[in-house]
Design a protein around this motif. Structure first.
Motif, PDB file in Angstrom:
ATOM      1  N   TRP A 165      30.632  93.365-101.999  1.00 56.24           N
ATOM      2  CA  TRP A 165      31.526  92.843-100.963  1.00 56.24           C
ATOM      3  C   TRP A 165      32.937  92.849-101.513  1.00 56.24           C
ATOM      4  O   TRP A 165      33.165  92.565-102.687  1.00 56.24           O
ATOM      5  CB  TRP A 165      31.146  91.415-100.555  1.00 56.24           C
ATOM      6  N   ASP A 166      33.898  93.199-100.660  1.00 60.75           N
ATOM      7  CA  ASP A 166      35.298  93.185-101.039  1.00 60.75           C
ATOM      8  C   ASP A 166      36.112  92.983 -99.778  1.00 60.75           C
ATOM      9  O   ASP A 166      35.719  93.470 -98.703  1.00 60.75           O
ATOM     10  CB  ASP A 166      35.660  94.520-101.708  1.00 60.75           C
ATOM     11  N   GLU A 167      37.222  92.279 -99.904  1.00 56.24           N
ATOM     12  CA  GLU A 167      38.123  92.117 -98.750  1.00 56.24           C
ATOM     13  C   GLU A 167      38.676  93.465 -98.306  1.00 56.24           C
ATOM     14  O   GLU A 167      39.012  93.646 -97.140  1.00 56.24           O
ATOM     15  CB  GLU A 167      39.253  91.142 -99.084  1.00 56.24           C
ATOM     16  N   ASP A 168      38.768  94.397 -99.227  1.00 56.00           N
ATOM     17  CA  ASP A 168      39.135  95.771 -98.894  1.00 56.00           C
ATOM     18  C   ASP A 168      37.857  96.471 -98.451  1.00 56.00           C
ATOM     19  O   ASP A 168      37.032  96.863 -99.275  1.00 56.00           O
ATOM     20  CB  ASP A 168      39.743  96.463-100.111  1.00 56.00           C
ATOM     21  N   TRP A 169      37.699  96.629 -97.170  1.00 57.20           N
ATOM     22  CA  TRP A 169      36.435  97.135 -96.629  1.00 57.20           C
ATOM     23  C   TRP A 169      36.166  98.592 -96.971  1.00 57.20           C
ATOM     24  O   TRP A 169      35.081  99.096 -96.728  1.00 57.20           O
ATOM     25  CB  TRP A 169      36.375  96.898 -95.130  1.00 57.20           C
ATOM     26  N   ARG A 190      35.825  99.440 -99.890  1.00 60.33           N
ATOM     27  CA  ARG A 190      35.033  99.301-101.121  1.00 60.33           C
ATOM     28  C   ARG A 190      33.631  98.762-100.867  1.00 60.33           C
ATOM     29  O   ARG A 190      32.884  98.530-101.809  1.00 60.33           O
ATOM     30  CB  ARG A 190      35.752  98.388-102.098  1.00 60.33           C
ATOM     31  N   LEU A 191      33.274  98.531 -99.624  1.00 63.96           N
ATOM     32  CA  LEU A 191      31.950  97.993 -99.318  1.00 63.96           C
ATOM     33  C   LEU A 191      30.873  99.020 -99.641  1.00 63.96           C
ATOM     34  O   LEU A 191      31.057 100.220 -99.456  1.00 63.96           O
ATOM     35  CB  LEU A 191      31.850  97.621 -97.838  1.00 63.96           C
TER      36      LEU A 191
END
Length: 144
Positions: A78-82, A84-85
């Motif tokens: 999980w990452d706020e920068d999607w 990187r999902l």
């Protein structure tokens, strides 16, 4: 039975926790985090000695698997920068391992999680090991 692709195995081995989904005879979903280990043919977890409301053998996840052997484990980034999902989903039948597989799976789990080395997990009746045979393994990334 599916086998691990190099990408799926690398991802699973690089992560420390997965989320196990089971459902009992009533169909009610149940999802819990699990520590896991892999060999060439399966994913394993143990009903360990972390604090629980009752005996490890009586856990809802194990009751569900006795009623309905279908299981899934998802491991994710999980990452706020999607962009990187990423995640890997493993689905397949699960069963409580026999004594021979219990010992081999514990070796894998203890090599991966030092905390397990201090736990008395060698009694299959008290701390069952579950083996999930991967029938479907899906790897997903936001970026190829």
């Amino acid at each position: 039975m599916a086998s691990w692709t190099a990408e799926a195995r690398r991802f699973l081995e690089a992560h420390r926790v997965g989320h196990l989904a089971t459902a009992g005879a009533d169909g009610a979903p149940h999802v819990v985090p699990v520590c896991y280990a892999l060999d060439d043919t399966a994913l394993y977890f143990v009903a360990d000695e972390k604090p629980k409301r009752g005996p490890a053998r009586a856990l809802r996840r194990l009751k569900n698997l006795r009623e309905n052997p279908n299981a899934a484990v998802v491991v994710d980034d999980w990452d706020e920068d999607w962009t990187r999902l990423a995640w890997v989903l493993v689905r397949g039948p699960a069963r409580i391992a026999g004594a021979d597989l219990h010992a081999a799976a514990l070796r894998l789990l203890r090599a991966r999680y030092p905390q397990y080395r201090a736990m008395a997990l060698d009694d299959p009746a008290r701390n069952p090991v579950v083996r999930i045979e991967p029938e479907h393994v899906l790897v997903w990334r936001a970026r190829p």
